[in-house]
Design an enzyme around this catalytic site. Structure first.
Site, PDB file in Angstrom:
ATOM      1  N   GLY A   1       0.811  -1.218   0.000  1.00  0.00           N
ATOM      2  CA  GLY A   1       0.000   0.000   0.000  1.00  0.00           C
ATOM      3  C   GLY A   1       0.839   1.260   0.000  1.00  0.00           C
ATOM      4  O   GLY A   1       0.550   2.220  -0.727  1.00  0.00           O
ATOM      5  N   CYS A   2       1.887   1.271   0.802  1.00  0.00           N
ATOM      6  CA  CYS A   2       2.750   2.455   0.877  1.00  0.00           C
ATOM      7  C   CYS A   2       3.521   2.656  -0.416  1.00  0.00           C
ATOM      8  O   CYS A   2       3.741   3.799  -0.843  1.00  0.00           O
ATOM      9  CB  CYS A   2       3.694   2.337   2.070  1.00  0.00           C
ATOM     10  SG  CYS A   2       2.810   2.355   3.649  1.00  0.00           S
ATOM     11  N   THR A   3       3.897   1.575  -1.067  1.00  0.00           N
ATOM     12  CA  THR A   3       4.576   1.687  -2.360  1.00  0.00           C
ATOM     13  C   THR A   3       3.621   2.239  -3.404  1.00  0.00           C
ATOM     14  O   THR A   3       3.984   3.134  -4.179  1.00  0.00           O
ATOM     15  CB  THR A   3       5.136   0.320  -2.794  1.00  0.00           C
ATOM     16  OG1 THR A   3       6.093  -0.110  -1.818  1.00  0.00           O
ATOM     17  CG2 THR A   3       5.787   0.392  -4.157  1.00  0.00           C
TER      18      THR A   3
END
Length: 120
Positions: free
Chosen positions: A13-15
């Site tokens: 998700g952060c990527t």
């Protein structure tokens, strides 16, 4: 200025969120908005993340989580039905006068950048 807080560099998700910011950086620049990402990761982990994903905006480390707490991006949240302490995925937009124009908390990584751009 836009500051976004995210839980952990290199996670799916952060990527996705970081790459969305990267891919839309010119749109933010045209609006005069600088993008900064903040997470509790170490500076070394953030450097690796920037390199691996070709990120072209600053990523800041808040290992103490004091800055995130001050901005309301650290605290209780639900994670798989349990209440835990952690990073609350958030985006803060600060105007040229230094005042907070928008504070969005508990945002979803996917589609968030497009929603922010629509509101600007």
């Amino acid at each position: 200025m836009l500051i976004y807080f995210y839980p952990k560099a290199g996670t799916p998700g952060c990527t996705k969120e970081a790459c969305d910011f990267r891919d839309n950086l010119s749109a933010f620049s045209e609006l005069g908005i600088t993008v900064l990402g903040v997470s509790p990761d170490s500076p070394d982990a953030l450097a690796t993340f920037r390199e691996d994903e070709g990120l072209t905006f600053p990523l800041l480390s808040d290992e103490s989580k004091e800055t995130m707490a001050a901005w309301g991006a650290w605290g209780e949240k639900k994670n798989y039905g349990r209440i835990v302490q952690g990073v609350i995925r958030s985006t803060i937009i600060i105007g040229a006068d230094g005042r907070v124009e928008s504070a969005q908390y508990n945002v979803r990584a996917t589609g968030h950048v497009a929603r922010v751009l629509r509101t600007l």
